[in-house]
Write a protein that holds these residues in place. Structure first.
Motif, PDB file in Angstrom:
ATOM      1  N   VAL A   1       0.835  -1.198   0.000  1.00  0.00           N
ATOM      2  CA  VAL A   1       0.000   0.000   0.000  1.00  0.00           C
ATOM      3  C   VAL A   1       0.879   1.261   0.000  1.00  0.00           C
ATOM      4  CG1 VAL A   1      -1.502   1.411   1.490  1.00  0.00           C
ATOM      5  CG2 VAL A   1      -2.139  -0.933   0.940  1.00  0.00           C
ATOM      6  N   PHE A   2       1.918   1.265   0.824  1.00  0.00           N
ATOM      7  CA  PHE A   2       2.801   2.437   0.849  1.00  0.00           C
ATOM      8  C   PHE A   2       3.492   2.618  -0.504  1.00  0.00           C
ATOM      9  CE2 PHE A   2       3.135   2.005   5.680  1.00  0.00           C
ATOM     10  CZ  PHE A   2       2.215   3.018   5.889  1.00  0.00           C
ATOM     11  N   TYR A   3       3.869   1.530  -1.102  1.00  0.00           N
ATOM     12  CA  TYR A   3       4.497   1.579  -2.421  1.00  0.00           C
ATOM     13  C   TYR A   3       3.516   2.154  -3.455  1.00  0.00           C
ATOM     14  CZ  TYR A   3       5.682  -0.473  -6.974  1.00  0.00           C
ATOM     15  OH  TYR A   3       5.904  -0.669  -8.308  1.00  0.00           O
ATOM     16  N   ILE A   4       2.265   1.736  -3.403  1.00  0.00           N
ATOM     17  CA  ILE A   4       1.245   2.238  -4.330  1.00  0.00           C
ATOM     18  C   ILE A   4       1.004   3.737  -4.084  1.00  0.00           C
ATOM     19  CG2 ILE A   4      -1.191   2.108  -4.994  1.00  0.00           C
ATOM     20  CD1 ILE A   4      -1.073  -0.902  -4.170  1.00  0.00           C
ATOM     21  N   ILE A   5       0.869   4.105  -2.818  1.00  0.00           N
ATOM     22  CA  ILE A   5       0.605   5.510  -2.481  1.00  0.00           C
ATOM     23  C   ILE A   5       1.754   6.404  -2.973  1.00  0.00           C
ATOM     24  CG2 ILE A   5       0.470   7.143  -0.544  1.00  0.00           C
ATOM     25  CD1 ILE A   5      -1.335   5.125   0.885  1.00  0.00           C
ATOM     26  N   ASP A   6       2.976   5.963  -2.775  1.00  0.00           N
ATOM     27  CA  ASP A   6       4.120   6.744  -3.269  1.00  0.00           C
ATOM     28  C   ASP A   6       4.040   6.926  -4.779  1.00  0.00           C
ATOM     29  OD1 ASP A   6       5.171   7.122  -0.795  1.00  0.00           O
ATOM     30  OD2 ASP A   6       6.736   5.594  -0.977  1.00  0.00           O
ATOM     31  N   GLY A   7       3.695   5.852  -5.475  1.00  0.00           N
ATOM     32  CA  GLY A   7       3.589   5.917  -6.931  1.00  0.00           C
ATOM     33  C   GLY A   7       2.464   6.831  -7.383  1.00  0.00           C
ATOM     34  N   VAL A   8       1.339   6.772  -6.689  1.00  0.00           N
ATOM     35  CA  VAL A   8       0.189   7.612  -7.043  1.00  0.00           C
ATOM     36  C   VAL A   8       0.525   9.077  -6.775  1.00  0.00           C
ATOM     37  CG1 VAL A   8      -2.194   8.201  -6.424  1.00  0.00           C
ATOM     38  CG2 VAL A   8      -1.518   5.798  -6.672  1.00  0.00           C
ATOM     39  N   LYS A   9       1.173   9.346  -5.644  1.00  0.00           N
ATOM     40  CA  LYS A   9       1.529  10.730  -5.314  1.00  0.00           C
ATOM     41  C   LYS A   9       2.490  11.318  -6.330  1.00  0.00           C
ATOM     42  CE  LYS A   9       2.701  11.196  -0.927  1.00  0.00           C
ATOM     43  NZ  LYS A   9       2.886  10.952   0.499  1.00  0.00           N
TER      44      LYS A   9
ATOM     45  N   ILE B   1       8.401 -14.169 -15.156  1.00  0.00           N
ATOM     46  CA  ILE B   1       8.624 -12.834 -15.726  1.00  0.00           C
ATOM     47  C   ILE B   1       7.474 -11.886 -15.403  1.00  0.00           C
ATOM     48  CG2 ILE B   1      10.129 -13.575 -17.619  1.00  0.00           C
ATOM     49  CD1 ILE B   1       7.669 -13.364 -19.474  1.00  0.00           C
ATOM     50  N   GLN B   2       6.385 -12.390 -14.895  1.00  0.00           N
ATOM     51  CA  GLN B   2       5.228 -11.548 -14.588  1.00  0.00           C
ATOM     52  C   GLN B   2       4.346 -12.226 -13.563  1.00  0.00           C
ATOM     53  OE1 GLN B   2       2.714 -10.042 -18.001  1.00  0.00           O
ATOM     54  NE2 GLN B   2       1.108 -11.177 -16.943  1.00  0.00           N
ATOM     55  N   GLY B   3       3.769 -11.421 -12.669  1.00  0.00           N
ATOM     56  CA  GLY B   3       2.774 -11.979 -11.760  1.00  0.00           C
ATOM     57  C   GLY B   3       3.195 -12.053 -10.303  1.00  0.00           C
ATOM     58  N   SER B   4       4.362 -11.454  -9.966  1.00  0.00           N
ATOM     59  CA  SER B   4       4.807 -11.539  -8.575  1.00  0.00           C
ATOM     60  C   SER B   4       4.662 -10.223  -7.834  1.00  0.00           C
ATOM     61  CB  SER B   4       6.269 -11.989  -8.521  1.00  0.00           C
ATOM     62  OG  SER B   4       7.102 -11.018  -9.118  1.00  0.00           O
ATOM     63  N   GLY B   5       4.269  -9.177  -8.534  1.00  0.00           N
ATOM     64  CA  GLY B   5       4.242  -7.874  -7.878  1.00  0.00           C
ATOM     65  C   GLY B   5       2.901  -7.191  -7.935  1.00  0.00           C
ATOM     66  N   ALA B   6       2.931  -5.904  -7.665  1.00  0.00           N
ATOM     67  CA  ALA B   6       1.736  -5.071  -7.749  1.00  0.00           C
ATOM     68  C   ALA B   6       2.071  -3.880  -8.640  1.00  0.00           C
ATOM     69  CB  ALA B   6       1.321  -4.599  -6.363  1.00  0.00           C
ATOM     70  N   ILE B   7       1.203  -3.607  -9.601  1.00  0.00           N
ATOM     71  CA  ILE B   7       1.446  -2.543 -10.562  1.00  0.00           C
ATOM     72  C   ILE B   7       0.269  -1.582 -10.587  1.00  0.00           C
ATOM     73  CG2 ILE B   7       1.786  -2.032 -13.021  1.00  0.00           C
ATOM     74  CD1 ILE B   7       2.871  -4.965 -13.217  1.00  0.00           C
TER      75      ILE B   7
END
Ligand SMILES: [Zn+2]
Length: 114
Positions: free
Chosen positions: A7-15, A101-107
């Protein structure tokens, strides 16, 4: 807690994206969660609801999640395939030399703003 870190990673990216685009208010965020990321959507939602209260630009933003299928690629024949279906062995040539190669993270897939 895994989900809170994401969530913090997503929020940083959105900001960062909001700043780049002069967005003052984020209304919704769509995130693709990897099929084998181990992220539990319900826990992610709980962490999201808690964390966004500290972010004035997005304190009421809705989180949408979509599943990104996992994908492996064969190092020998370069074929791609679903590891949840075929495991780690390449279905095309039988090689065990494959990697995710895909599917282990959040984008972050989409940000709705005004
Ligand atoms: Zn192969």
């Amino acid at each position: 807690m895994h989900e809170l870190g994401i969530v913090f990673y997503i929020i940083d990216g959105v900001k960062a994206a909001a700043q780049d685009n002069n967005v003052s208010r984020v209304e919704a965020v769509t995130v693709e969660l990897g099929e084998v990321s181990g992220v539990v959507p319900d826990l992610l939602q709980d962490a999201w609801n808690w964390a966004i209260k500290r972010e004035p630009i997005m304190d009421e933003a809705t989180l949408f999640t979509e599943v990104q299928p996992a994908l492996n690629q064969c190092d020998d024949c370069k074929e791609t395939f679903s590891p949840t279906k075929f495991g780690k062995t390449c279905p095309a040539c039988g090689s065990p030399n494959t990697h995710l190669i895909q599917g282990s993270g959040a984008i972050i897939k989409n940000i709705a703003a005004r």
